[in-house]
Design a protein around this motif. Structure first.
Motif, mmCIF file in Angstrom:
data_model
loop_
_atom_site.group_PDB
_atom_site.id
_atom_site.type_symbol
_atom_site.label_atom_id
_atom_site.label_comp_id
_atom_site.label_asym_id
_atom_site.label_seq_id
_atom_site.Cartn_x
_atom_site.Cartn_y
_atom_site.Cartn_z
ATOM 1 N N GLU A 26 1.044 -1.078 0.056
ATOM 2 C CA GLU A 26 0.000 -0.154 0.073
ATOM 3 C C GLU A 26 0.960 1.082 -0.023
ATOM 4 O O GLU A 26 2.168 1.376 0.548
ATOM 5 C CB GLU A 26 -0.966 0.236 1.272
ATOM 6 C CG GLU A 26 -1.729 -0.997 1.516
ATOM 7 C CD GLU A 26 -1.188 -2.061 2.447
ATOM 8 O OE1 GLU A 26 -1.947 -2.574 3.185
ATOM 9 O OE2 GLU A 26 -0.119 -1.863 2.853
ATOM 10 N N SER A 27 0.273 2.230 -0.486
ATOM 11 C CA SER A 27 0.857 3.649 -0.208
ATOM 12 C C SER A 27 -0.071 4.752 -0.345
ATOM 13 O O SER A 27 -1.189 4.596 -0.579
ATOM 14 C CB SER A 27 1.984 3.888 -1.714
ATOM 15 O OG SER A 27 1.319 3.869 -2.898
ATOM 16 N N GLY A 28 0.459 5.905 0.094
ATOM 17 C CA GLY A 28 -0.744 7.154 0.123
ATOM 18 C C GLY A 28 -1.180 7.666 1.194
ATOM 19 O O GLY A 28 -2.006 8.478 1.367
ATOM 20 N N GLY A 29 -0.958 6.755 2.380
ATOM 21 C CA GLY A 29 -1.375 7.171 3.484
ATOM 22 C C GLY A 29 -0.709 8.752 4.177
ATOM 23 O O GLY A 29 0.100 8.838 3.554
ATOM 24 N N GLY A 30 -1.359 8.965 5.310
ATOM 25 C CA GLY A 30 -0.469 10.116 5.696
ATOM 26 C C GLY A 30 -1.912 10.919 6.535
ATOM 27 O O GLY A 30 -2.697 10.500 6.853
ATOM 28 N N ARG B 106 -5.661 9.861 -1.517
ATOM 29 C CA ARG B 106 -5.752 8.711 -2.364
ATOM 30 C C ARG B 106 -4.640 7.645 -2.177
ATOM 31 O O ARG B 106 -3.566 7.727 -1.940
ATOM 32 C CB ARG B 106 -5.512 8.918 -3.780
ATOM 33 C CG ARG B 106 -5.803 7.916 -4.908
ATOM 34 C CD ARG B 106 -5.292 8.453 -6.197
ATOM 35 N NE ARG B 106 -5.794 7.256 -7.170
ATOM 36 C CZ ARG B 106 -5.338 7.028 -8.424
ATOM 37 N NH1 ARG B 106 -4.173 7.542 -8.414
ATOM 38 N NH2 ARG B 106 -5.711 6.526 -9.407
ATOM 39 N N LEU B 107 -5.323 6.490 -1.543
ATOM 40 C CA LEU B 107 -4.594 5.269 -1.219
ATOM 41 C C LEU B 107 -4.663 4.454 -2.611
ATOM 42 O O LEU B 107 -5.292 4.342 -3.421
ATOM 43 C CB LEU B 107 -5.352 4.544 -0.340
ATOM 44 C CG LEU B 107 -5.492 4.967 0.996
ATOM 45 C CD1 LEU B 107 -6.179 4.058 2.057
ATOM 46 C CD2 LEU B 107 -4.498 5.879 1.755
ATOM 47 N N GLU C 91 -13.280 10.399 11.911
ATOM 48 C CA GLU C 91 -13.765 9.248 12.199
ATOM 49 C C GLU C 91 -13.185 8.119 11.252
ATOM 50 O O GLU C 91 -13.116 7.226 11.299
ATOM 51 C CB GLU C 91 -15.163 8.868 12.169
ATOM 52 C CG GLU C 91 -15.784 9.724 13.333
ATOM 53 C CD GLU C 91 -16.153 11.150 13.373
ATOM 54 O OE1 GLU C 91 -16.200 11.811 14.418
ATOM 55 O OE2 GLU C 91 -15.755 11.686 11.988
ATOM 56 N N ASP C 92 -12.603 8.685 10.079
ATOM 57 C CA ASP C 92 -11.847 7.709 8.979
ATOM 58 C C ASP C 92 -10.248 7.454 9.531
ATOM 59 O O ASP C 92 -9.764 6.867 8.798
ATOM 60 C CB ASP C 92 -11.841 8.673 7.770
ATOM 61 C CG ASP C 92 -13.150 8.701 6.955
ATOM 62 O OD1 ASP C 92 -13.539 10.086 6.500
ATOM 63 O OD2 ASP C 92 -14.060 7.888 7.231
ATOM 64 N N THR C 93 -9.998 8.102 10.420
ATOM 65 C CA THR C 93 -8.557 7.813 11.069
ATOM 66 C C THR C 93 -8.413 6.459 11.266
ATOM 67 O O THR C 93 -9.281 6.016 12.018
ATOM 68 C CB THR C 93 -8.298 8.560 12.202
ATOM 69 O OG1 THR C 93 -8.344 10.225 11.632
ATOM 70 C CG2 THR C 93 -6.870 8.413 12.935
ATOM 71 N N ALA C 94 -7.596 5.768 10.827
ATOM 72 C CA ALA C 94 -7.445 4.347 11.016
ATOM 73 C C ALA C 94 -6.090 3.940 10.155
ATOM 74 O O ALA C 94 -5.524 4.617 9.551
ATOM 75 C CB ALA C 94 -8.547 3.648 10.699
ATOM 76 N N VAL C 95 -5.671 2.609 10.386
ATOM 77 C CA VAL C 95 -4.941 1.664 9.619
ATOM 78 C C VAL C 95 -5.732 1.141 8.574
ATOM 79 O O VAL C 95 -6.630 0.426 8.839
ATOM 80 C CB VAL C 95 -3.979 0.917 10.216
ATOM 81 C CG1 VAL C 95 -3.063 0.186 9.312
ATOM 82 C CG2 VAL C 95 -2.975 1.698 11.510
ATOM 83 N N TYR C 96 -5.210 1.747 7.228
ATOM 84 C CA TYR C 96 -6.015 0.970 6.144
ATOM 85 C C TYR C 96 -5.202 -0.141 5.627
ATOM 86 O O TYR C 96 -4.006 -0.019 5.050
ATOM 87 C CB TYR C 96 -6.237 1.946 5.108
ATOM 88 C CG TYR C 96 -7.330 2.922 5.379
ATOM 89 C CD1 TYR C 96 -6.980 3.974 6.617
ATOM 90 C CD2 TYR C 96 -8.721 3.053 4.935
ATOM 91 C CE1 TYR C 96 -8.072 4.655 6.829
ATOM 92 C CE2 TYR C 96 -9.588 3.720 5.390
ATOM 93 C CZ TYR C 96 -9.515 4.588 6.409
ATOM 94 O OH TYR C 96 -10.568 5.575 6.574
ATOM 95 N N TYR C 97 -5.977 -1.543 5.437
ATOM 96 C CA TYR C 97 -5.121 -2.224 4.879
ATOM 97 C C TYR C 97 -5.766 -2.816 3.533
ATOM 98 O O TYR C 97 -7.023 -2.804 3.337
ATOM 99 C CB TYR C 97 -5.164 -3.759 5.879
ATOM 100 C CG TYR C 97 -4.753 -3.531 7.204
ATOM 101 C CD1 TYR C 97 -5.496 -2.801 8.315
ATOM 102 C CD2 TYR C 97 -3.414 -3.920 7.542
ATOM 103 C CE1 TYR C 97 -4.877 -2.654 9.347
ATOM 104 C CE2 TYR C 97 -2.909 -3.917 8.648
ATOM 105 C CZ TYR C 97 -3.584 -3.275 9.795
ATOM 106 O OH TYR C 97 -3.060 -3.011 10.837
ATOM 107 N N THR D 160 -4.340 9.438 9.025
ATOM 108 C CA THR D 160 -4.815 10.406 10.280
ATOM 109 C C THR D 160 -5.785 11.660 9.548
ATOM 110 O O THR D 160 -4.861 12.418 8.703
ATOM 111 C CB THR D 160 -3.696 10.716 10.996
ATOM 112 O OG1 THR D 160 -2.968 9.480 11.500
ATOM 113 C CG2 THR D 160 -4.127 11.570 12.382
ATOM 114 N N VAL D 161 -6.631 11.945 10.254
ATOM 115 C CA VAL D 161 -7.560 13.084 9.744
ATOM 116 C C VAL D 161 -7.736 14.099 10.865
ATOM 117 O O VAL D 161 -8.381 13.633 11.992
ATOM 118 C CB VAL D 161 -9.163 12.867 9.289
ATOM 119 C CG1 VAL D 161 -9.687 13.851 8.880
ATOM 120 C CG2 VAL D 161 -8.974 11.571 8.228
#
Length: 120
Positions: free
Chosen positions: A6-10, A19-20, A88-94, A117-118
């Motif tokens: 994965e890439s694009g988090g932040g 965009r992930l 509330e979208d803050t999370a680790v995305y897999y 992280t939002v």
């Protein structure tokens, strides 16, 4: 060996976009279902969005109308466009990718996760 990266988090401000991307590579017969889960501490992992090889999509109710999942079958890549993000979208995305062999589900491969992280 199969790799899912994965890439694009932040970090993004509430109301913003992110965009992930996720690419599955390695020795696989055929990748069918792909998608994204997310997890916050002390809670179960939840399905955010999924997309079939044919393009059928499914979304978590709370992200409908804000997130868009898409994929490139030739590259075994899946994307998650996150718009109007909320704290509330803050999370680790897999990211995950389902391998199918001879028409039968074989195995699910997972990425390592990317933090989103939002800030409010």
């Amino acid at each position: 060996q199969v790799q899912v990266e994965e890439s694009g988090g932040g970090l993004v401000s509430a109301g913003g976009s992110l965009r992930l991307s996720c690419a599955a590579s390695g020795s696989m017969f055929s990748v069918h279902g792909m998608g994204w889960y997310r997890q916050v501490p002390e809670k179960d992992r939840e399905l955010v969005a999924a997309i079939s090889r044919g393009g059928t999509t499914d979304y978590l109710d709370s992200v409908k109308g804000r997130f868009i999942i898409s994929r490139d079958n030739a590259e075994n890549t899946v994307y998650l466009q996150m718009n109007a993000v909320e704290p509330e979208d803050t999370a680790v995305y897999y990211c995950y990718a389902d391998e199918v062999r001879n028409g039968v589900f074989y195995q699910t491969y997972w990425g390592q996760g990317t933090q989103v992280t939002v800030s409010s």
